[in-house]
Write a protein that holds these residues in place. Structure first.
Motif, PDB file in Angstrom:
ATOM      1  N   ASP A  16       0.846  -1.192   0.000  1.00 17.24           N
ATOM      2  CA  ASP A  16       0.000   0.000   0.000  1.00 17.24           C
ATOM      3  C   ASP A  16       0.887   1.249   0.000  1.00 17.24           C
ATOM      4  OD1 ASP A  16      -1.367   2.270   1.729  1.00 17.24           O
ATOM      5  OD2 ASP A  16      -2.951   1.073   0.783  1.00 17.24           O
ATOM      6  N   PRO A  17       0.666   2.176  -0.937  1.00 16.35           N
ATOM      7  CA  PRO A  17       1.527   3.357  -1.033  1.00 16.35           C
ATOM      8  C   PRO A  17       1.559   4.207   0.242  1.00 16.35           C
ATOM      9  CG  PRO A  17       0.149   3.170  -2.985  1.00 16.35           C
ATOM     10  CD  PRO A  17      -0.321   2.124  -2.015  1.00 16.35           C
ATOM     11  N   SER A  18       0.443   4.333   0.918  1.00 16.97           N
ATOM     12  CA  SER A  18       0.419   5.136   2.154  1.00 16.97           C
ATOM     13  C   SER A  18       1.228   4.462   3.249  1.00 16.97           C
ATOM     14  CB  SER A  18      -1.020   5.346   2.633  1.00 16.97           C
ATOM     15  OG  SER A  18      -1.738   6.126   1.704  1.00 16.97           O
ATOM     16  N   ARG A  19       1.086   3.146   3.388  1.00 19.76           N
ATOM     17  CA  ARG A  19       1.855   2.441   4.420  1.00 19.76           C
ATOM     18  C   ARG A  19       3.344   2.461   4.093  1.00 19.76           C
ATOM     19  NH1 ARG A  19      -3.049  -0.840   4.803  1.00 19.76           N
ATOM     20  NH2 ARG A  19      -2.284  -2.307   3.248  1.00 19.76           N
ATOM     21  N   LEU A  20       3.689   2.309   2.831  1.00 21.85           N
ATOM     22  CA  LEU A  20       5.094   2.374   2.439  1.00 21.85           C
ATOM     23  C   LEU A  20       5.662   3.760   2.738  1.00 21.85           C
ATOM     24  CD1 LEU A  20       7.477   0.870   1.220  1.00 21.85           C
ATOM     25  CD2 LEU A  20       6.693   1.617  -1.033  1.00 21.85           C
ATOM     26  N   ALA A  21       4.879   4.806   2.476  1.00 20.21           N
ATOM     27  CA  ALA A  21       5.324   6.170   2.778  1.00 20.21           C
ATOM     28  C   ALA A  21       5.514   6.351   4.281  1.00 20.21           C
ATOM     29  CB  ALA A  21       4.306   7.182   2.247  1.00 20.21           C
ATOM     30  N   ILE A  22       4.642   5.761   5.079  1.00 20.46           N
ATOM     31  CA  ILE A  22       4.788   5.838   6.532  1.00 20.46           C
ATOM     32  C   ILE A  22       6.082   5.170   6.961  1.00 20.46           C
ATOM     33  CG2 ILE A  22       3.850   4.931   8.704  1.00 20.46           C
ATOM     34  CD1 ILE A  22       1.026   5.449   7.485  1.00 20.46           C
ATOM     35  N   VAL A  23       6.342   3.980   6.443  1.00 15.11           N
ATOM     36  CA  VAL A  23       7.578   3.265   6.787  1.00 15.11           C
ATOM     37  C   VAL A  23       8.793   4.089   6.369  1.00 15.11           C
ATOM     38  CG1 VAL A  23       8.979   1.221   6.264  1.00 15.11           C
ATOM     39  CG2 VAL A  23       6.552   0.967   6.815  1.00 15.11           C
TER      40      VAL A  23
ATOM     41  N   LEU B 195       0.639  13.096   3.779  1.00 15.33           N
ATOM     42  CA  LEU B 195      -0.067  12.028   3.074  1.00 15.33           C
ATOM     43  C   LEU B 195      -1.407  12.481   2.514  1.00 15.33           C
ATOM     44  CD1 LEU B 195       0.633   9.034   5.483  1.00 15.33           C
ATOM     45  CD2 LEU B 195       1.745   9.535   3.301  1.00 15.33           C
ATOM     46  N   GLY B 196      -1.949  13.556   3.055  1.00 15.77           N
ATOM     47  CA  GLY B 196      -3.238  14.043   2.572  1.00 15.77           C
ATOM     48  C   GLY B 196      -4.387  13.109   2.933  1.00 15.77           C
ATOM     49  N   ILE B 197      -4.266  12.384   4.035  1.00 20.49           N
ATOM     50  CA  ILE B 197      -5.338  11.509   4.491  1.00 20.49           C
ATOM     51  C   ILE B 197      -5.646  11.846   5.952  1.00 20.49           C
ATOM     52  CG2 ILE B 197      -4.844   9.638   2.868  1.00 20.49           C
ATOM     53  CD1 ILE B 197      -3.352   8.157   5.047  1.00 20.49           C
TER      54      ILE B 197
ATOM     55  N   VAL C  22      -4.676   7.175   8.856  1.00 20.41           N
ATOM     56  CA  VAL C  22      -3.299   6.898   9.260  1.00 20.41           C
ATOM     57  C   VAL C  22      -3.289   5.878  10.389  1.00 20.41           C
ATOM     58  CG1 VAL C  22      -1.210   7.885  10.293  1.00 20.41           C
ATOM     59  CG2 VAL C  22      -2.374   9.095   8.462  1.00 20.41           C
ATOM     60  N   ALA C  23      -4.199   6.040  11.346  1.00 22.39           N
ATOM     61  CA  ALA C  23      -4.276   5.089  12.460  1.00 22.39           C
ATOM     62  C   ALA C  23      -4.591   3.683  11.962  1.00 22.39           C
ATOM     63  CB  ALA C  23      -5.321   5.550  13.467  1.00 22.39           C
TER      64      ALA C  23
END
Length: 112
Positions: free
Chosen positions: A22-29, A46-48, A53-54
């Motif tokens: 998932d792009p958002s999870r990869l960005a978080i990592v 992230l714009g979410i 995010v949680a």
């Protein structure tokens, strides 16, 4: 008396890869590689929503890649380097046979 926490399913290569796909999870990592951050700091670029995010963090926690901790009103997150060991082992297990085949091919070509 409190009841024990329900045990989480063991992380598997498939679960970790799916989480990182998932792009958002990869960005978080990727952002957490620089060090611990708050959930709101992670959410900003992230714009979410914080809720989204949680939810992403929960998936990463379930895989053993991230740990969150609430101190006062701030929830901070950090990477758990040991969470990546299952991927490292999986890659190692596949690399060795390929390297041996390439070594044999190199030896064969050197003989020709």
């Amino acid at each position: 008396m409190t009841s024990p926490e329900p045990s989480k399913p063991a992380a598997s290569v498939e679960r970790v890869l799916r989480a990182l796909a998932d792009p958002s999870r990869l960005a978080i990592v990727e952002r957490l590689t620089a060090g611990p951050l708050s959930v709101s700091t992670l959410a900003a670029p992230l714009g979410i929503t914080l809720t989204a995010v949680a939810q992403h963090l929960q998936v990463l926690e379930d895989c053993g890649l991230v740990r969150t901790e609430k101190v006062g009103r701030v929830r901070s997150c950090q990477l758990l380097p040991g969470g990546f060991s299952i991927l490292e082992q999986w890659i190692r297990d596949r690399r060795s046979p390929v390297e041996r085949r390439l070594d044999r091919l190199g030896d064969f070509l050197a003989e020709s």
